[in-house]
Design an enzyme around this catalytic site. Structure first.
Site, PDB file in Angstrom:
ATOM      1  CG  ASP A   1      -0.363  -0.050   2.521  1.00 55.40           C
ATOM      2  OD1 ASP A   1       0.880  -0.093   2.605  1.00 55.40           O
ATOM      3  OD2 ASP A   1      -1.109  -0.029   3.522  1.00 55.40           O
ATOM      4  CB  SER A   2       4.560   1.802  -0.128  1.00 55.21           C
ATOM      5  OG  SER A   2       4.800   0.650  -0.897  1.00 55.21           O
TER       6      SER A   2
ATOM      7  CG  ASP B   1       0.375  -4.047   2.136  1.00 58.46           C
ATOM      8  OD1 ASP B   1       0.315  -4.790   3.139  1.00 58.46           O
ATOM      9  OD2 ASP B   1       1.173  -3.108   2.024  1.00 58.46           O
TER      10      ASP B   1
ATOM     11  CE  LYS C   1       3.310  -5.643   3.907  1.00 59.75           C
ATOM     12  NZ  LYS C   1       2.665  -4.546   4.678  1.00 59.75           N
TER      13      LYS C   1
ATOM     14  CD  GLU D   1       0.280  -1.272   8.050  1.00 59.42           C
ATOM     15  OE1 GLU D   1      -0.221  -0.539   8.936  1.00 59.42           O
ATOM     16  OE2 GLU D   1       0.835  -0.832   7.029  1.00 59.42           O
TER      17      GLU D   1
ATOM     18  CD  GLU E   1       7.323   0.229   7.756  1.00 60.69           C
ATOM     19  OE1 GLU E   1       6.475  -0.590   7.368  1.00 60.69           O
ATOM     20  OE2 GLU E   1       7.419   1.377   7.293  1.00 60.69           O
TER      21      GLU E   1
END
Ligand code: KIV
Length: 274
Positions: free
Chosen positions: A53-54, A92, A122, A124, A191
């Site tokens: 999602d960057s 993501d 993935k 978070e 991270e």
């Protein structure tokens, strides 16, 4: 550095990453968001390609990852899927796609897998996400965890800062990592956490840790492709080493084009048709 064809051509999958950890082979991971760059990244032998999602920061210009939608991830994921042959392709789960209940999260993860061709997702979060990770794994979806700095929490955090700096925060990170492993995650992104904590976590779990700003003690490293290529001179966090001066090279190429057009030297005869 000259390009040499990679020595590990076999297809990467989620279980094979654990074997890599057992063998002490470091995992090399990168993001990609489009077909042509994903093709190059895959050919270079990168082990894991993340459609992260960057995307919101480096492609869509949102300034952070919060606005990124599942449909946006899907568009880029499908383009990357068409290019990737060897790497494990991870997508993501963007903010909002796993926050409204487990059934919604499973439905959204399945879209990434079935429509987008992701081999894993993935998401978070640590202990809060453990039940959800179990559920996704129960539904045959491979899950990568992501703890430490979780950019989707920026509105709550207020700023992007190193995480796990106090003893209790470090203990929490270690507990989160163990809980994610127990829940069935096949790897965990760490991270922006102190390198000592990242190393401790790496030694404490049997699944690979993939670090970004977490020191050299992790089982693998991931960078955002645009950071590695040095595409933004105004964004240089200390962990994001630019391995190329992309912004300057692109500017120089554009200046050469501009000059050649204005001087009438482009296109040359051999670049046109009779
Ligand atoms: O979205 C992303 O690129 C990521 C990496 C920084 C791990 O989550």
């Amino acid at each position: 550095m000259p390009y040499l064809k990679p020595e590990r051509p076999e297809k990467v999958n989620a279980p094979s990453l654990k074997t890599s950890k057992e063998r002490g082979e470091r995992l090399v991971c990168l993001t990609a968001y489009d077909f042509p760059t994903a093709r190059i990244v895959d050919e270079a032998g990168i082990d894991i390609i993340l459609v992260g999602d960057s995307l919101g920061n480096v492609v869509l210009g949102y300034g952070n990852t919060v606005p990124v939608t599942l449909d946006e991830i899907l568009i880029h994921l499908k383009a990357v899927r068409r290019a990737v042959q060897r790497a494990l392709l991870v997508a993501d789960m963007p903010y909002g796609s796993f926050h409204t209940g487990a059934d919604d999260a499973v439905r959204n993860a399945l879209r990434l897998v079935k429509e987008g061709g992701a081999e894993a997702v993935k998401l978070e979060g640590g202990h809060k996400r453990v039940q959800l990770v179990k559920r996704l794994v129960d539904e045959e979806i491979a899950v990568m965890g992501h703890i430490g700095l979780t950019p989707q929490s920026i509105n709550k955090l207020g700023a992007y800062r190193v995480q796990g700096k106090t003893a209790s925060a470090a203990r929490q990170l270690l507990d989160d990592a163990r809980a994610l492993e127990d829940a069935g995650a096949f790897a965990i992104v760490l991270e922006v956490v102190p390198r000592e904590i990242a190393s401790l976590i790496t030694e404490s779990v049997s699944i690979p840790t993939i670090g970004i700003g977490a020191g050299a003690g992790c089982d693998g490293q991931i960078l955002v492709l645009q950071d590695l290529l040095g595409m933004d001179r105004d964004f240089r966090p200390k962990f994001a080493r630019p391995f190329f001066d992309g912004e300057r090279c692109v500017l120089e190429a554009l200046a050469s084009f501009d000059q050649a057009v204005k001087a009438g030297t482009f296109p040359a005869l051999e670049e046109s048709y009779s």
